[in-house]
Write an enzyme that holds these catalytic residues in place. Structure first.
Site, PDB file in Angstrom:
ATOM      1  N   PHE A  97      71.896  22.383  -4.967  1.00  0.00           N
ATOM      2  CA  PHE A  97      72.482  22.423  -3.879  1.00  0.00           C
ATOM      3  C   PHE A  97      71.826  23.193  -3.016  1.00  0.00           C
ATOM      4  O   PHE A  97      71.223  24.470  -3.135  1.00  0.00           O
ATOM      5  CB  PHE A  97      73.748  23.372  -4.193  1.00  0.00           C
ATOM      6  CG  PHE A  97      74.622  23.314  -2.970  1.00  0.00           C
ATOM      7  CD1 PHE A  97      75.706  22.268  -2.572  1.00  0.00           C
ATOM      8  CD2 PHE A  97      74.762  24.394  -2.345  1.00  0.00           C
ATOM      9  CE1 PHE A  97      76.394  22.586  -1.566  1.00  0.00           C
ATOM     10  CE2 PHE A  97      75.893  24.588  -1.088  1.00  0.00           C
ATOM     11  CZ  PHE A  97      76.442  23.575  -0.786  1.00  0.00           C
ATOM     12  N   GLY A  98      70.998  22.775  -1.995  1.00  0.00           N
ATOM     13  CA  GLY A  98      69.976  23.758  -1.188  1.00  0.00           C
ATOM     14  C   GLY A  98      70.690  24.097  -0.078  1.00  0.00           C
ATOM     15  O   GLY A  98      70.512  23.492   1.041  1.00  0.00           O
ATOM     16  N   PRO A 108      64.548  31.231   2.050  1.00  0.00           N
ATOM     17  CA  PRO A 108      63.726  32.717   2.056  1.00  0.00           C
ATOM     18  C   PRO A 108      64.244  33.472   2.947  1.00  0.00           C
ATOM     19  O   PRO A 108      64.531  34.731   2.680  1.00  0.00           O
ATOM     20  CB  PRO A 108      62.310  32.326   2.095  1.00  0.00           C
ATOM     21  CG  PRO A 108      61.842  30.866   1.780  1.00  0.00           C
ATOM     22  CD  PRO A 108      63.526  30.003   2.208  1.00  0.00           C
ATOM     23  N   GLY A 152      70.006  34.167   3.702  1.00  0.00           N
ATOM     24  CA  GLY A 152      70.709  34.328   2.477  1.00  0.00           C
ATOM     25  C   GLY A 152      72.017  34.422   2.845  1.00  0.00           C
ATOM     26  O   GLY A 152      72.966  33.481   2.966  1.00  0.00           O
ATOM     27  N   SER A 153      72.592  35.521   3.186  1.00  0.00           N
ATOM     28  CA  SER A 153      74.078  36.046   3.482  1.00  0.00           C
ATOM     29  C   SER A 153      74.244  35.237   5.058  1.00  0.00           C
ATOM     30  O   SER A 153      75.501  35.189   5.213  1.00  0.00           O
ATOM     31  CB  SER A 153      74.208  37.727   3.718  1.00  0.00           C
ATOM     32  OG  SER A 153      74.231  38.012   2.327  1.00  0.00           O
ATOM     33  N   ARG A 185      79.905  50.223 -36.759  1.00  0.00           N
ATOM     34  CA  ARG A 185      78.812  51.265 -36.896  1.00  0.00           C
ATOM     35  C   ARG A 185      79.451  52.473 -37.325  1.00  0.00           C
ATOM     36  O   ARG A 185      80.351  53.085 -36.532  1.00  0.00           O
ATOM     37  CB  ARG A 185      78.216  51.259 -35.401  1.00  0.00           C
ATOM     38  CG  ARG A 185      77.206  52.465 -35.265  1.00  0.00           C
ATOM     39  CD  ARG A 185      76.086  51.792 -35.484  1.00  0.00           C
ATOM     40  NE  ARG A 185      74.997  52.898 -35.287  1.00  0.00           N
ATOM     41  CZ  ARG A 185      73.764  52.808 -35.562  1.00  0.00           C
ATOM     42  NH1 ARG A 185      73.411  51.649 -36.339  1.00  0.00           N
ATOM     43  NH2 ARG A 185      73.027  53.744 -35.425  1.00  0.00           N
ATOM     44  N   GLY A 202      74.323  51.301 -28.149  1.00  0.00           N
ATOM     45  CA  GLY A 202      73.586  52.363 -28.362  1.00  0.00           C
ATOM     46  C   GLY A 202      71.902  51.596 -28.192  1.00  0.00           C
ATOM     47  O   GLY A 202      71.976  50.611 -27.552  1.00  0.00           O
ATOM     48  N   GLU A 222      76.280  33.269  -4.443  1.00  0.00           N
ATOM     49  CA  GLU A 222      77.657  32.673  -3.848  1.00  0.00           C
ATOM     50  C   GLU A 222      78.183  33.774  -3.055  1.00  0.00           C
ATOM     51  O   GLU A 222      79.578  33.720  -3.207  1.00  0.00           O
ATOM     52  CB  GLU A 222      78.412  32.251  -5.078  1.00  0.00           C
ATOM     53  CG  GLU A 222      77.700  31.272  -6.028  1.00  0.00           C
ATOM     54  CD  GLU A 222      77.957  29.909  -5.825  1.00  0.00           C
ATOM     55  OE1 GLU A 222      78.342  29.470  -4.505  1.00  0.00           O
ATOM     56  OE2 GLU A 222      77.026  28.991  -6.585  1.00  0.00           O
TER      57      GLU A 222
END
Lengths: 255, 394
Positions: free
Chosen positions: B139-140, B144, B147-148, B279, B350, B374
């Site tokens: 899904f394109g 670049p 985005g948002s 532990r 840890g 997303e």
């Protein structure tokens, strides 16, 4: 080939079992119910036989409402339809076998498959009792099963301690399954969805003419004794080893 | 005390939500879980470290039924309910966020785009093959420099005789190098965003594997280069029109994330609790210390919140009243909460916590992506904010 598979719903083996308030049953709250693992081998075998020889696989189970879920799970594995003998009464092995045998008589069958025992009470009674009630031969603890439809005979391999016994018999017959008979399949999502549409016929225990008063009654259940607190030896390895030998000798008395 | 249940059962269902599920839903959940336990969990750390997606799982995933499971049977679907679909995402992501992403993109983005905006011919041609896993889709949308703010996309689809020619670059495309088809979003001659089914073997199409990720390493992520790629008329998604179309697909995928992240959190919680019980430090299990108990309870509390939100979102979906701000809130909060849970689990483990021999650090690194893709946390905050006060602050 018409195969009936008798299935029992039991508490998940991972569930921690506790004795209920009455001291004679297990506390059922929070229990996850599953299909008796040995019965899963029986289901898988039935499905494989159907794949080879065609026919129908019908699952029969006795118990309260919740048992319907176990039946649905077998339908999701590929079983064709189910019969649910409904009862809220806790049955003994004889009653359960009598109820299943009554359904088997109604349904008719070439083969009855079930687990060698249920992992809840470990009684290992229902398969053998059904064979008596239905007057057909039985083979228990089966590891391998081959069927010859032309001669209407079975060859079964049974597990003995350190040995394999090979038996031959005619069918209809009752076969009880041992671990190793096959690798049970998991339900796939398409089969889970198809299972919704498959039939589960409900029979009331009373209508099968089964005496609802058990002959064998559980009078008491006790939990196994709590494991004693483990002793952890610390410090210098040489001293710890000495201490260990000492304890094994004097306290555990195994040396 | 709830002593009849195992530790895992108590952690997974502290609030008794299991009772709200139908038997079919729990069966679907358990079937996916068994698959993930057997086929994915033992190898997840190794695959993640190697940065490979196990492509031999694709036919098995198809057989299990995870591609397009909510679609009608005629298109190869199973007509799964939204809650059953959510539980499926939960169990896939319990294994690894990359596994869930693979399924999410195939089902919620690629297949859904064709189902929702495609012609009948496109649906019958592609969907059953995609359900069988024979055709993998990607899904394109993201670029670049977009985005948002996807409306700022630069990809264009220029009309030519018989179709369009698409030119542009897409980035952060899950499954890009595995895909046979890409749903590419680009602006047409009028500047309207539309969806196109692009064959990845078409002339002028190239996918480049992004290998520098320190997150979501089990998932294939790519950059797509389209240089005048010809797309015939019959591969334009006829019902797609405007930014609302790709966003409609994202709502599906975000719904899956709201559930999937629950699985990642549950895996971390289980791992941390088991570890804390076994532990030993200062002569007793660290689970017997107040600091560790507080952390475990904080993790449980966050996880229960996530479960409640996912389940209620599912109910909204099933009753037809779910709106995209509902999905935004759940995606925003659950991705962030899962990230916090994963970090706490990492801490409880840890020094062992930094090794992919244990799940938490892998989940933690993955969830940085989940928190971002997303729609970032911030984007969803603004979506919900706009919905609340009816002011657009983008």
């Amino acid at each position: 080939m018409k195969i009936l598979v008798m299935v029992k719903q039991v508490p998940d083996t991972a569930t921690r079992i506790r004795v209920g308030g009455d001291g004679a049953s297990i506390a059922s709250d929070g229990i996850k119910w599953v299909i008796n693992p040995y019965d899963e081998f029986a289901i898988e075998e039935a499905l494989q036989i159907r794949e080879r020889l065609h026919g129908e696989v019908v699952v029969v189970s006795v118990g309260p409402q919740r048992v319907e879920e176990a039946i649905r799970q077998t339908l999701a594995m590929g079983v064709d339809r189910g019969v649910h003998v409904k009862t809220d009464v806790a049955l003994d092995s004889y009653q359960a076998a009598a109820a299943l045998a009554a359904v088997a008589r109604q349904e008719t069958f070439d083969l009855i498959l079930t687990g060698k025992q249920a992992v809840d009470d470990d009684a290992a009674q229902v398969g053998p009792l059904m064979s008596v009630l239905l007057e057909v031969p039985q083979v228990t603890v089966v590891l391998k099963l081959s069927i010859n439809p032309d001669t209407q005979r079975l060859i079964a391999e049974r597990e003995l301690e350190g040995a394999i016994e090979v038996v031959e018999l005619p069918y209809p017959a009752v076969i009880t399954a041992q671990r190793g008979l096959n690798e049970p399949r998991y339900p796939t999502l398409p089969n889970i969805m198809k299972a919704k549409k498959k039939e589960i016929r409900v029979e009331l225990l009373e209508s099968l003419g089964i005496d609802v008063v058990p002959k064998v009654r559980i009078t008491a259940l006790t939990e196994p004794p709590a494991r004693p607190v483990a002793k952890i030896l610390t410090g210098d390895p040489l001293e710890a080893a000495e201490q260990l030998v000492n304890l094994l000798h004097h306290e555990a008395k195994v040396l | 005390m709830d002593n009849n249940r195992t530790l895992g059962q108590r952690l997974d269902d502290f609030y008794g939500l299991e009772q709200q599920l139908s038997s079919e839903e729990t069966q679907i959940r358990d079937a996916v879980r068994r698959f993930v336990d057997a086929e994915v969990r033992p190898h997840a750390g190794e695959w993640w470290q190697a940065g490979t997606f196990p492509t031999d799982l694709i036919p098995k995933l198809a057989e299990l039924g995870v591609f397009g499971p909510t679609l009608p049977e005629q298109y190869g679907g199973l007509e799964l309910s939204p809650i059953a679909y959510g539980l499926m995402m939960q169990e896939l992501e319990r294994g690894d966020s990359g596994l869930r992403s693979f399924a999410s993109v195939q089902s919620g983005l690629a297949m859904y785009a064709i189902y929702r905006y495609g012609s009948e011919e496109q649906k019958t041609r592609y969907l059953p093959e995609m359900a069988r896993g024979h055709i993998i889709g990607c899904f394109g949308l993201t670029e670049p420099d977009a985005g948002s703010d996807p409306a700022a996309m630069r990809s264009v689809a220029k009309s030519v005789p018989g179709g369009v020619k698409i030119t542009g670059v897409k980035r952060w495309i899950t499954n890009g190098n595995l895909a046979k088809i890409a749903i590419v979003w680009a602006k047409d001659d009028t500047g309207t965003i539309r969806g196109y089914i692009v064959r990845t073997d078409a002339m002028g199409f190239a996918a480049k594997h992004i290998t520098t990720k320190a997150s979501m390493r089990m998932s294939v992520t790519s950059e797509l280069y389209l240089d005048e790629v010809f797309v015939p008329e019959d591969h334009i998604l006829p019902l797609s029109r405007g930014l609302g179309s790709p966003l409609g697909c994202l709502t599906q995928a975000r719904y899956g994330i709201a559930w999937g992240t629950v699985g990642a959190a549950l895996d971390c919680l289980n791992e941390a609790a088991l570890y804390a019980k076994s532990r030993i430090a200062f002569g007793k299990p660290i689970a017997a210390t107040q600091l560790i108990q507080e952390r475990l309870v904080d993790m449980l509390s966050l996880t229960v919140d996530m479960q409640l939100k996912a389940l209620q979102l599912g109910r909204l979906y099933e009753t037809g009243v779910m709106r995209y701000p509902h999905v935004s809130l759940a995606k925003r909060d659950n991705a962030r909460a899962a990230l916090v849970v994963a970090r706490m689990a990492r801490e409880i483990l840890g020094g062992n916590g930094i090794s992919v021999d244990y799940g938490p650090i892998r989940h933690m690194a993955n969830l940085e992506t989940v928190d971002t893709y997303e729609g970032t946390y911030e984007v969803h905050t603004l979506i919900v904010g706009r919905d609340l006060v009816e002011e657009n602050a983008f």
